[in-house]
Write a protein that holds these residues in place. Structure first.
Motif, PDB file in Angstrom:
ATOM      1  N   GLU A 158       0.736  -1.129   0.198  1.00 44.76           N
ATOM      2  CA  GLU A 158       0.068   0.049  -0.150  1.00 44.76           C
ATOM      3  C   GLU A 158       1.050   1.216   0.083  1.00 44.76           C
ATOM      4  OE1 GLU A 158      -4.189   0.853   2.129  1.00 44.76           O
ATOM      5  OE2 GLU A 158      -3.077  -0.693   3.120  1.00 44.76           O
ATOM      6  N   MET A 159       0.317   2.370  -0.466  1.00 42.61           N
ATOM      7  CA  MET A 159       1.299   3.610  -0.566  1.00 42.61           C
ATOM      8  C   MET A 159       1.238   3.971   1.007  1.00 42.61           C
ATOM      9  SD  MET A 159       2.437   5.022  -2.843  1.00 42.61           S
ATOM     10  CE  MET A 159       3.760   6.193  -2.963  1.00 42.61           C
ATOM     11  N   ALA A 160       2.536   4.303   1.249  1.00 43.07           N
ATOM     12  CA  ALA A 160       2.907   4.622   2.345  1.00 43.07           C
ATOM     13  C   ALA A 160       2.303   5.723   3.032  1.00 43.07           C
ATOM     14  CB  ALA A 160       4.444   4.739   2.741  1.00 43.07           C
ATOM     15  N   ASN A 184      18.800   5.566   3.144  1.00 47.40           N
ATOM     16  CA  ASN A 184      17.335   5.791   3.693  1.00 47.40           C
ATOM     17  C   ASN A 184      16.793   5.659   2.202  1.00 47.40           C
ATOM     18  OD1 ASN A 184      16.680   6.262   6.496  1.00 47.40           O
ATOM     19  ND2 ASN A 184      18.229   7.750   6.020  1.00 47.40           N
ATOM     20  N   ARG A 185      15.410   5.426   1.981  1.00 52.75           N
ATOM     21  CA  ARG A 185      14.822   5.082   0.893  1.00 52.75           C
ATOM     22  C   ARG A 185      13.756   6.142   0.369  1.00 52.75           C
ATOM     23  NH1 ARG A 185      12.422   0.001   1.845  1.00 52.75           N
ATOM     24  NH2 ARG A 185      14.473  -1.035   1.697  1.00 52.75           N
ATOM     25  N   ILE A 186      14.046   6.622  -0.887  1.00 51.25           N
ATOM     26  CA  ILE A 186      13.118   7.532  -1.459  1.00 51.25           C
ATOM     27  C   ILE A 186      11.992   6.591  -2.161  1.00 51.25           C
ATOM     28  CG2 ILE A 186      12.383   9.152  -3.376  1.00 51.25           C
ATOM     29  CD1 ILE A 186      15.365  10.236  -2.506  1.00 51.25           C
ATOM     30  N   GLY A 216      11.134   2.401   9.083  1.00 53.48           N
ATOM     31  CA  GLY A 216       9.957   1.880   8.638  1.00 53.48           C
ATOM     32  C   GLY A 216       8.717   2.858   8.174  1.00 53.48           C
ATOM     33  N   GLU A 217       8.705   3.831   9.034  1.00 54.83           N
ATOM     34  CA  GLU A 217       7.742   5.089   8.991  1.00 54.83           C
ATOM     35  C   GLU A 217       8.378   6.062   7.737  1.00 54.83           C
ATOM     36  OE1 GLU A 217       5.837   5.659  13.237  1.00 54.83           O
ATOM     37  OE2 GLU A 217       7.596   6.973  12.889  1.00 54.83           O
ATOM     38  N   VAL A 218       7.333   6.747   7.404  1.00 54.14           N
ATOM     39  CA  VAL A 218       7.435   7.584   6.057  1.00 54.14           C
ATOM     40  C   VAL A 218       7.412   9.106   6.555  1.00 54.14           C
ATOM     41  CG1 VAL A 218       6.690   8.064   3.729  1.00 54.14           C
ATOM     42  CG2 VAL A 218       6.955   5.790   4.737  1.00 54.14           C
ATOM     43  N   PHE A 262       8.283  14.378  -2.178  1.00 56.71           N
ATOM     44  CA  PHE A 262       9.029  12.998  -1.867  1.00 56.71           C
ATOM     45  C   PHE A 262       8.151  12.436  -0.645  1.00 56.71           C
ATOM     46  CE2 PHE A 262      12.036  16.504  -3.232  1.00 56.71           C
ATOM     47  CZ  PHE A 262      12.794  15.701  -4.128  1.00 56.71           C
ATOM     48  N   LEU A 263       8.515  11.299  -0.644  1.00 49.35           N
ATOM     49  CA  LEU A 263       7.950  10.239   0.307  1.00 49.35           C
ATOM     50  C   LEU A 263       9.267   9.275   0.715  1.00 49.35           C
ATOM     51  CD1 LEU A 263       4.526   8.909  -0.643  1.00 49.35           C
ATOM     52  CD2 LEU A 263       5.053  10.663   1.038  1.00 49.35           C
ATOM     53  N   ILE A 264       9.733   9.645   1.737  1.00 45.49           N
ATOM     54  CA  ILE A 264      10.953   8.760   1.942  1.00 45.49           C
ATOM     55  C   ILE A 264      10.884   8.039   3.519  1.00 45.49           C
ATOM     56  CG2 ILE A 264      13.436   9.446   2.761  1.00 45.49           C
ATOM     57  CD1 ILE A 264      13.092  12.189   1.302  1.00 45.49           C
TER      58      ILE A 264
END
Lengths: 82, 140
Positions: A2-4, A59-61, A34-36, A76-78
């Motif tokens: 699911e979209m974070a 970290n992850r974009i 794990g949070e965005v 951005f969602l990171i």
């Protein structure tokens, strides 16, 4: 997946380098792994700069969206990975 | 220096706004990327560490704008003053080194310096810091 859902928003629209990276880093340190975090920026360097920051820090974009013109707003969602 | 971390060290040698902002921007960004960072202020760069001079720093002629114009432009982009930027850099973990020969040259004492200085060092100490293989050294 699911979209974070972001737990925090960093609004650095109008701010120039280095604020998008510095404020993002502050926010990422405040959330759990794990949070965005959502980042809104208008600095045209924010995309390459945040991508480089993510590579360096591990970290992850999750996504980058560009909306509008004059100025373009980057969203951005990171995800905090570590 | 810790085992795994890489480090950025910058020599800030110019006493102009356009000589000092890039040094502070790069150093704070390096910390944000998980590096260690240090700025070695020398010659003109020492103005920023000197209480009496820190607020008087102007842009270079090369930049082509006045101090007031530059301050307005920077404020628009959300950029703090050089002194605030220095304090933020320090707070974020950037090490601040003052140049001992420059202090000697201008008769500066430790109490003349802004309260951010980690150490007063000379060329030999700087070169030792800069010679580490995990260290990137820049001269600005």
């Amino acid at each position: 997946m699911e979209m974070a859902k972001p737990v925090l928003t960093v609004d650095v629209r109008g701010a120039m380098c280095p604020w998008p990276v510095l404020k993002t880093r502050e926010a990422v340190q405040r959330i759990n792994v794990g949070e965005v975090v959502e980042v809104l920026a208008t600095d045209p360097a924010s995309k390459p700069d945040l991508e480089a920051w993510a590579r360096k820090t591990g970290n992850r974009i999750l996504s980058v969206e560009e909306t509008g013109t004059d100025p373009v707003v980057y969203r951005f969602l990171i995800e905090r990975v570590k | 220096m810790s085992e795994e971390k890489t480090r950025l060290v910058i020599v800030a040698s110019r006493g102009t706004a356009d000589g000092l902002y890039p040094a502070l921007i790069l150093a704070t960004t390096a910390v944000a990327q998980g590096k260690e960072a240090a700025v070695y202020f020398t010659f003109g760069g020492m103005k920023l560490l000197t209480k009496q001079m820190a607020e008087t720093i102007k842009p270079s002629v090369d930049l082509g704008v006045s101090k007031e114009q530059l301050e307005q432009l920077l404020a628009k982009g959300g950029m703090p003053s050089l002194l605030d930027m220095l304090k933020m850099a320090k707070q974020s973990g950037v090490k601040v080194y003052a140049c001992s020969p420059t202090m000697n040259l201008f008769g500066l004492k430790k109490e003349d310096l802004v309260d951010v200085v980690d150490d007063i060092i000379g060329a030999s100490t700087f070169l030792e810091i800069a010679s580490d293989p995990k260290t990137l050294a820049l001269f600005i």
